[in-house]
Design an enzyme around this catalytic site. Sequence first.
Site, PDB file in Angstrom:
ATOM      1  N   VAL A  25       0.525  -1.186  -0.063  1.00 14.97           N
ATOM      2  CA  VAL A  25      -0.099  -0.068   0.292  1.00 14.97           C
ATOM      3  C   VAL A  25       1.283   1.044   0.154  1.00 14.97           C
ATOM      4  O   VAL A  25       1.700   1.400   0.298  1.00 14.97           O
ATOM      5  CB  VAL A  25      -0.902  -0.254   1.036  1.00 14.97           C
ATOM      6  CG1 VAL A  25       0.076  -0.031   2.007  1.00 14.97           C
ATOM      7  CG2 VAL A  25      -1.983   1.306   1.282  1.00 14.97           C
ATOM      8  N   CYS A  26       0.640   2.016  -0.924  1.00 14.84           N
ATOM      9  CA  CYS A  26       0.754   3.514  -0.855  1.00 14.84           C
ATOM     10  C   CYS A  26      -0.380   4.416  -0.206  1.00 14.84           C
ATOM     11  O   CYS A  26      -1.064   4.491   0.100  1.00 14.84           O
ATOM     12  CB  CYS A  26       1.838   3.929  -1.720  1.00 14.84           C
ATOM     13  SG  CYS A  26       0.821   4.075  -3.445  1.00 14.84           S
ATOM     14  N   ARG A  27      -0.031   5.828  -1.404  1.00  9.40           N
ATOM     15  CA  ARG A  27      -0.775   6.787  -0.535  1.00  9.40           C
ATOM     16  C   ARG A  27      -2.723   6.859  -1.685  1.00  9.40           C
ATOM     17  O   ARG A  27      -2.896   5.941  -1.608  1.00  9.40           O
ATOM     18  CB  ARG A  27      -0.595   8.032  -0.618  1.00  9.40           C
ATOM     19  CG  ARG A  27      -1.959   9.676  -1.083  1.00  9.40           C
ATOM     20  CD  ARG A  27      -0.816  11.033  -1.086  1.00  9.40           C
ATOM     21  NE  ARG A  27      -0.139  11.004  -2.533  1.00  9.40           N
ATOM     22  CZ  ARG A  27      -0.404  11.407  -3.484  1.00  9.40           C
ATOM     23  NH1 ARG A  27      -1.864  11.560  -3.839  1.00  9.40           N
ATOM     24  NH2 ARG A  27      -0.050  11.551  -4.417  1.00  9.40           N
TER      25      ARG A  27
ATOM     26  N   GLY B 136      -1.642   4.085  -4.649  1.00 13.10           N
ATOM     27  CA  GLY B 136      -1.714   2.636  -5.187  1.00 13.10           C
ATOM     28  C   GLY B 136      -0.612   2.655  -6.042  1.00 13.10           C
ATOM     29  O   GLY B 136      -0.143   1.451  -6.651  1.00 13.10           O
TER      30      GLY B 136
ATOM     31  N   MET C 292      -3.735   4.029   0.895  1.00 19.79           N
ATOM     32  CA  MET C 292      -4.484   4.233   1.814  1.00 19.79           C
ATOM     33  C   MET C 292      -5.483   5.533   1.201  1.00 19.79           C
ATOM     34  O   MET C 292      -6.801   5.743   2.531  1.00 19.79           O
ATOM     35  CB  MET C 292      -3.314   4.847   2.929  1.00 19.79           C
ATOM     36  CG  MET C 292      -2.362   3.941   3.376  1.00 19.79           C
ATOM     37  SD  MET C 292      -3.012   3.139   3.610  1.00 19.79           S
ATOM     38  CE  MET C 292      -3.210   3.645   5.138  1.00 19.79           C
TER      39      MET C 292
END
Length: 112
Positions: A63-65, A67, A91
């Site tokens: 996961v990141c901010r 995708g 996120m």
Amino acid sequence: MHTTNLPSVDAATAAADTISVLVDVREHDEWIRGHAPAAVHIPMSEFVTRVGELDPTRPIICVCRSGNRSGQVTAWLLQQDLVAVNLTGGMNSWSAGGHQLVNSAGNPGVVI
């Protein structure tokens, strides 16, 4: 592997998953402002040198901010023959789904 062809999971499924490890690949300033409570933090910029910290027998949800970065990490993990999926929408989707976010002090967090 193009990131649009990656195996993925939505935030609700990721939040309910008790088997996989959720790996947050955002940078430190993003992590300290808000992250999933059970996530492991390995920034994308450090990932190749720190991947050994992960249990290779557990599936990985990246996961990141939004995708994008986690998609790149997911693609790399798949090339290493590890089981990995990308969290669709990152996120931002996690937060929009009402899933808990905490900051580095354990208080309610935000996605930046």
